[in-house]
Design an enzyme around this catalytic site. Sequence first.
Site, mmCIF file in Angstrom:
data_model
loop_
_atom_site.group_PDB
_atom_site.id
_atom_site.type_symbol
_atom_site.label_atom_id
_atom_site.label_comp_id
_atom_site.label_asym_id
_atom_site.label_seq_id
_atom_site.Cartn_x
_atom_site.Cartn_y
_atom_site.Cartn_z
ATOM 1 N N ASP A 34 2.446 -6.134 14.287
ATOM 2 C CA ASP A 34 3.313 -5.315 13.189
ATOM 3 C C ASP A 34 4.509 -4.601 13.877
ATOM 4 O OD1 ASP A 34 2.072 -5.582 10.985
ATOM 5 O OD2 ASP A 34 0.608 -3.978 11.436
ATOM 6 N N HIS B 97 -3.999 -8.722 15.075
ATOM 7 C CA HIS B 97 -4.369 -7.616 14.380
ATOM 8 C C HIS B 97 -5.234 -7.847 13.079
ATOM 9 C CE1 HIS B 97 -3.453 -3.996 12.006
ATOM 10 N NE2 HIS B 97 -2.370 -4.282 11.638
ATOM 11 N N ASP C 125 -3.180 -8.219 5.724
ATOM 12 C CA ASP C 125 -2.159 -9.055 5.528
ATOM 13 C C ASP C 125 -1.861 -10.059 6.694
ATOM 14 O OD1 ASP C 125 -1.681 -6.613 6.958
ATOM 15 O OD2 ASP C 125 0.402 -6.847 6.924
ATOM 16 N N GLU D 288 -5.689 -6.266 10.149
ATOM 17 C CA GLU D 288 -5.275 -5.637 8.647
ATOM 18 C C GLU D 288 -5.144 -7.077 7.962
ATOM 19 O OE1 GLU D 288 -2.188 -2.988 8.367
ATOM 20 O OE2 GLU D 288 -2.798 -2.270 6.366
ATOM 21 N N TYR E 163 10.644 0.441 7.991
ATOM 22 C CA TYR E 163 9.159 -0.025 8.912
ATOM 23 C C TYR E 163 8.656 1.124 9.671
ATOM 24 C CZ TYR E 163 5.285 -3.191 9.903
ATOM 25 O OH TYR E 163 4.255 -3.402 10.002
ATOM 26 N N HIS F 2 6.006 -9.492 10.920
ATOM 27 C CA HIS F 2 6.642 -9.215 9.699
ATOM 28 C C HIS F 2 8.214 -9.462 9.692
ATOM 29 C CE1 HIS F 2 3.133 -7.887 7.314
ATOM 30 N NE2 HIS F 2 3.080 -6.859 8.068
ATOM 31 N N HIS G 146 0.893 -1.212 -0.057
ATOM 32 C CA HIS G 146 0.027 -0.028 0.019
ATOM 33 C C HIS G 146 0.824 1.133 -0.087
ATOM 34 C CE1 HIS G 146 0.483 -0.014 4.561
ATOM 35 N NE2 HIS G 146 -0.513 -0.825 4.485
ATOM 36 N N HIS H 89 -0.583 -0.211 14.962
ATOM 37 C CA HIS H 89 -0.952 1.054 14.493
ATOM 38 C C HIS H 89 -2.495 0.972 14.033
ATOM 39 C CE1 HIS H 89 -1.030 -0.553 9.982
ATOM 40 N NE2 HIS H 89 -0.747 -1.276 10.592
HETATM 41 FE FE1 FEO Z 1 -0.931 -3.570 9.874
HETATM 42 FE FE2 FEO Z 1 1.116 -5.946 8.854
HETATM 43 O O1 FEO Z 1 -0.373 -5.194 9.066
#
Ligand code: FEO
Length: 398
Positions: A164, A78, A82, A80, A192, A225, A24, A145
Amino acid sequence: MKPLEIKPNVFWVGVIDWNIRDFHGYSTYKGSTYNAFLILDEKITLVDTVKGPFFEEFIHKIRHIVEPSKIDYLVVNHVEMDHSGAFLQTVEAISPEKIFCSEMGKRALLQHYHRSDLPYEVVKSGDVVRIGSKSLHFIETRMLHWPDSMFTYIPQDRLLFSSDAFGQHWATSGRFDDEVSTEELMHHAAKYYANILLLYSPLVQKLLASVRTLDLAIDMIAPDHGLMWRKDPPAIIEAYDRWSRQVARRKVVIVYDTMWHSTEKMAKAIAEGAMDEGVETTLMCLKSNHRSDVVTEILDAKGLAVGSPTLNNGLFPTIADFLTYLKGLKPVGKIGTAFGSYGWSGEAAKLIAASLSEMKLEQLAEPLRVQYVPGDDELRGCLDLGRLMATKVKETVP
Ligand code: FEO
């Protein structure tokens, strides 16, 4: 890659996304990973899922260890996509007895997947769930976040699943910080932070303070990640402390784009002035540098000069893009200046100055503008501006 035991009976079951290049608007030129973890205990627990297209690979990895239907609990740190893109398929495969998430996590899961029939179990900071010999301690990290974000901590293993936070977009065969170059790892972690977390820096400071208060013993940080931190977890916590206080170095970043190289000549003269003063200087043209790499350079820079030619009475499109992106990330404590060449109307440098003012950057001088092509006198003016910026940087950074 097979599952990997990272602590006794705790397995990494994530996937590596070698080919993602845009996250994104963030350039992931070395790919990423979506980490998830399986804990074997009386209650078998899965912590997080992965991005939707990786579900088959993910569930196959889990099958190496346990039949998915034997998993009892799912923790969603989380929402989101991903990390939750494979949520529904995972829930179907494991039929969990409970799905642990924050209150905002439950709301977000309902708004993403529209399944009110699932066994959500809302947890908040301080809640503890015993799963056998191990226990799960939840720490909400709202707006770090997303509103739903939380950490899960296993005290028996001194292991923090940090979602994250402390992550990096970096696809590697190594899974731990001691298996890769520290310099490259910290670069990816800084990128990041600069692109995902910078705007939440005041909240990061609060979180670090509350983690200190909790006095968590941490031997390993496992983000969602990239690489896991086992060699030196305090190093990344200290880096987050520094980045969230937006500590700047004696460094100047000059960001620009150009039509017929006039703004570029100005940028190079400003850079020469800054370098003459012995200050680290980075020149970044947006034709060659991605916005996310530029903000990574800005993260620890005290000085920022932004230049644009005037196009159609406005900003060059890449500069407009960059300023919009930078404004959203809320950098603080920097010294800024605007410059640019123009033909007849000359709005661009003024628009940059207005944008830097909106971001509350201290403006070093009036926007420096040159009509058409800079001559020797005008280039000397740019050189002086670079010197002035570097001098101011040296005065304000110990
Ligand atoms: Fe906030 Fe890795 O997604």
